[in-house]
Motif scaffolding. Sequence first.
Motif, PDB file in Angstrom:
ATOM      1  N   ASN A 345      61.103  48.277  29.418  1.00 24.77           N
ATOM      2  CA  ASN A 345      60.105  47.970  29.215  1.00 24.77           C
ATOM      3  C   ASN A 345      59.382  47.722  30.201  1.00 24.77           C
ATOM      4  OD1 ASN A 345      62.038  46.153  27.055  1.00 24.77           O
ATOM      5  ND2 ASN A 345      59.873  45.259  27.143  1.00 24.77           N
ATOM      6  N   LYS A 346      57.656  48.299  29.996  1.00 23.60           N
ATOM      7  CA  LYS A 346      56.983  47.741  31.128  1.00 23.60           C
ATOM      8  C   LYS A 346      56.582  46.597  31.661  1.00 23.60           C
ATOM      9  CE  LYS A 346      53.435  51.168  33.215  1.00 23.60           C
ATOM     10  NZ  LYS A 346      52.583  52.725  33.319  1.00 23.60           N
ATOM     11  N   LEU A 347      56.351  46.244  32.411  1.00 25.21           N
ATOM     12  CA  LEU A 347      55.320  44.456  31.987  1.00 25.21           C
ATOM     13  C   LEU A 347      53.914  45.448  33.429  1.00 25.21           C
ATOM     14  CD1 LEU A 347      58.659  42.371  33.908  1.00 25.21           C
ATOM     15  CD2 LEU A 347      57.368  42.894  31.504  1.00 25.21           C
ATOM     16  N   TYR A 348      53.201  44.672  32.764  1.00 26.14           N
ATOM     17  CA  TYR A 348      51.739  44.560  33.708  1.00 26.14           C
ATOM     18  C   TYR A 348      51.222  43.375  34.686  1.00 26.14           C
ATOM     19  CZ  TYR A 348      51.609  48.602  29.674  1.00 26.14           C
ATOM     20  OH  TYR A 348      51.905  49.596  29.382  1.00 26.14           O
ATOM     21  N   ILE A 349      50.844  43.446  35.560  1.00 28.68           N
ATOM     22  CA  ILE A 349      50.425  42.160  35.734  1.00 28.68           C
ATOM     23  C   ILE A 349      49.479  41.812  36.079  1.00 28.68           C
ATOM     24  CG2 ILE A 349      49.202  41.650  38.682  1.00 28.68           C
ATOM     25  CD1 ILE A 349      50.827  44.448  39.865  1.00 28.68           C
ATOM     26  N   PRO A 350      49.388  40.287  35.664  1.00 30.36           N
ATOM     27  CA  PRO A 350      48.599  39.757  34.709  1.00 30.36           C
ATOM     28  C   PRO A 350      47.300  39.900  35.299  1.00 30.36           C
ATOM     29  CG  PRO A 350      49.416  38.448  36.050  1.00 30.36           C
ATOM     30  CD  PRO A 350      50.707  39.514  36.132  1.00 30.36           C
ATOM     31  N   ARG A 351      46.035  39.675  34.395  1.00 28.60           N
ATOM     32  CA  ARG A 351      44.774  39.115  35.713  1.00 28.60           C
ATOM     33  C   ARG A 351      44.905  38.340  36.180  1.00 28.60           C
ATOM     34  NH1 ARG A 351      40.342  35.772  31.510  1.00 28.60           N
ATOM     35  NH2 ARG A 351      41.450  34.633  31.713  1.00 28.60           N
ATOM     36  N   CYS A 352      44.111  38.638  37.457  1.00 31.76           N
ATOM     37  CA  CYS A 352      43.862  37.462  38.345  1.00 31.76           C
ATOM     38  C   CYS A 352      42.690  36.659  38.834  1.00 31.76           C
ATOM     39  CB  CYS A 352      43.985  38.423  39.558  1.00 31.76           C
ATOM     40  SG  CYS A 352      42.676  39.432  40.037  1.00 31.76           S
ATOM     41  N   CYS A 353      43.372  35.689  39.866  1.00 31.05           N
ATOM     42  CA  CYS A 353      41.910  34.598  40.131  1.00 31.05           C
ATOM     43  C   CYS A 353      41.781  35.504  41.483  1.00 31.05           C
ATOM     44  CB  CYS A 353      42.171  33.633  40.361  1.00 31.05           C
ATOM     45  SG  CYS A 353      43.464  33.153  41.473  1.00 31.05           S
ATOM     46  N   ASP A 354      40.217  35.410  41.294  1.00 31.50           N
ATOM     47  CA  ASP A 354      39.192  35.282  42.596  1.00 31.50           C
ATOM     48  C   ASP A 354      39.143  34.128  43.675  1.00 31.50           C
ATOM     49  OD1 ASP A 354      37.981  34.068  41.226  1.00 31.50           O
ATOM     50  OD2 ASP A 354      36.181  35.743  41.171  1.00 31.50           O
TER      51      ASP A 354
END
Length: 518
Positions: A345-354
């Motif tokens: 399983n390849k996990l992706y870093i989620p959308r981040c806040c700024d």
Amino acid sequence: MPTASYAHFKNYNIPRLPHTGPRISRDMPGVGKSVSASSKTSTVFNGKSSKESIYRNEEEQEDVVSQKCIVSSEDSEAINGIRIKVMEVLNLFRKLLAEHMKERRAKAKIKNGATASGYVLTAMSLRRRHKWLNTSKRLGHVPGVEVGDEFYCRAELNVIGLHHQFYQGIDYMEKDGKIYATSIVDSGIYDNDMKSSDSLIYVGQGGNPRVRNKTPTDQKLEGGNLALMNSKEDRTPVRVIRRFKSKKLLCIYDGLYLVDESWQETGEFGMLVFKFVLKRISGQPKLTQGVVNKSRNSKVPNGISYINDISQGQENVPIHVVNELDDETPPFFHYTTNKIYPKFNKLYIPRCCDCTDGCLDSNKCSCAIKNGGVISYNNNGQIVKKKSIVYECGPSCKCGPSCIYRVSQLGVRFKLEIFKTQFMGWGVRTRSYIPSGSFICEYMGEVLENCSGGFTIDATQCGNVGRFINPSSSPNLFAQKVLYDHDDKRFPHIMFFASKEIPPLRELTHEIAGEGCM
């Protein structure tokens, strides 16, 4: 031996772990080494006593330690409040003592800055600031102090009002024209003899050349000796504190005793001494035989094992391991503070806040918006409400490590201790007071696919302190799913939070499978 903890989370299982039996050793140097350990019980004990109660039989003794009454929520809060005050003043004493020791080491250029006078000076500085608790002497238990509580020096006993003498082993008070013993410290200076876990032969005070190099003399029936004699005649309870040396000097509160017998005989220095037989009042939580053995001498008794830090420095605070029942050590496993995901399983870093303000504006923070625009934690880092899932800020977010949305990523903050339980294998208890909603730890392990298509966290060979937390029908923890380093809901982090206020020395337990875990 029953196995230890497991929990079940909708297609995401934490299996029951066998906490007994051998395991392959993986990066766990030092596990299995037997050294000295302190002993604790984790039972809350409340009771009252006075001279008006004349303890003549078993039933009357039990009345002292287990008076049955209806406790209102206000009373419960008051009891917890006193307990918290005791913990706070002890922490303050230890903080000031550490500062005093540091200053003394710097001035005198010595390694150890702790001295008896240093303890007394620190305690007296707190007294001048009106920080002492339970300053009036009393018979019976002291509010906020429980059987099994540990203290690092005699001065701490004074600060909380358990024993009002810095050096003398017998403390007493006047009541109705007579003096009665309130507490004794079994310090090891005198030739005391712990006959069993419920009986102690205590030598009276005075005439001991070990105390300030005095010439041996006959003991007199005065002061503490007279007080113990009066306590025998009127059957008033006496608090017993045990003091012993292992790696550190410890005092342990052993509960209430009654003076049952007394006599005079020739002591070890050829002079007359008083001896008093004290018997423990029934109905109280007992200290283990390990502490009884340890109070006799400073050697490590059989059946006591201790590991200073099973995490080997990976956690913020050391995770101690104590076995007071036998010589078994925890099963070998690889301690990890990172979850191991499936390779396929390849996990992706989620959308981040700024956010750069600590994510205080829940209407602008994208991570807060994932939580429905509601802040999940308060300013003290306590979870506000249990949810189906909590989103925290991730590795790509611009906010710093102090962000309010990174609570569970900061690791273990409270002093936790793995210990051998009587019936549930290994368990975990807290050495600190834990406020409700506080983060405890994550359940670490290897994520494996199970036969039903879901996933299981297997902590058999890789895990952390969470693998030792037992299930209970009346838990004080709950499990919360958290996502922060990816958005795949099949693999949430399982975080344990306190569901209620937890006093020191209480075992930590989570919900049994099927009883509302998630």
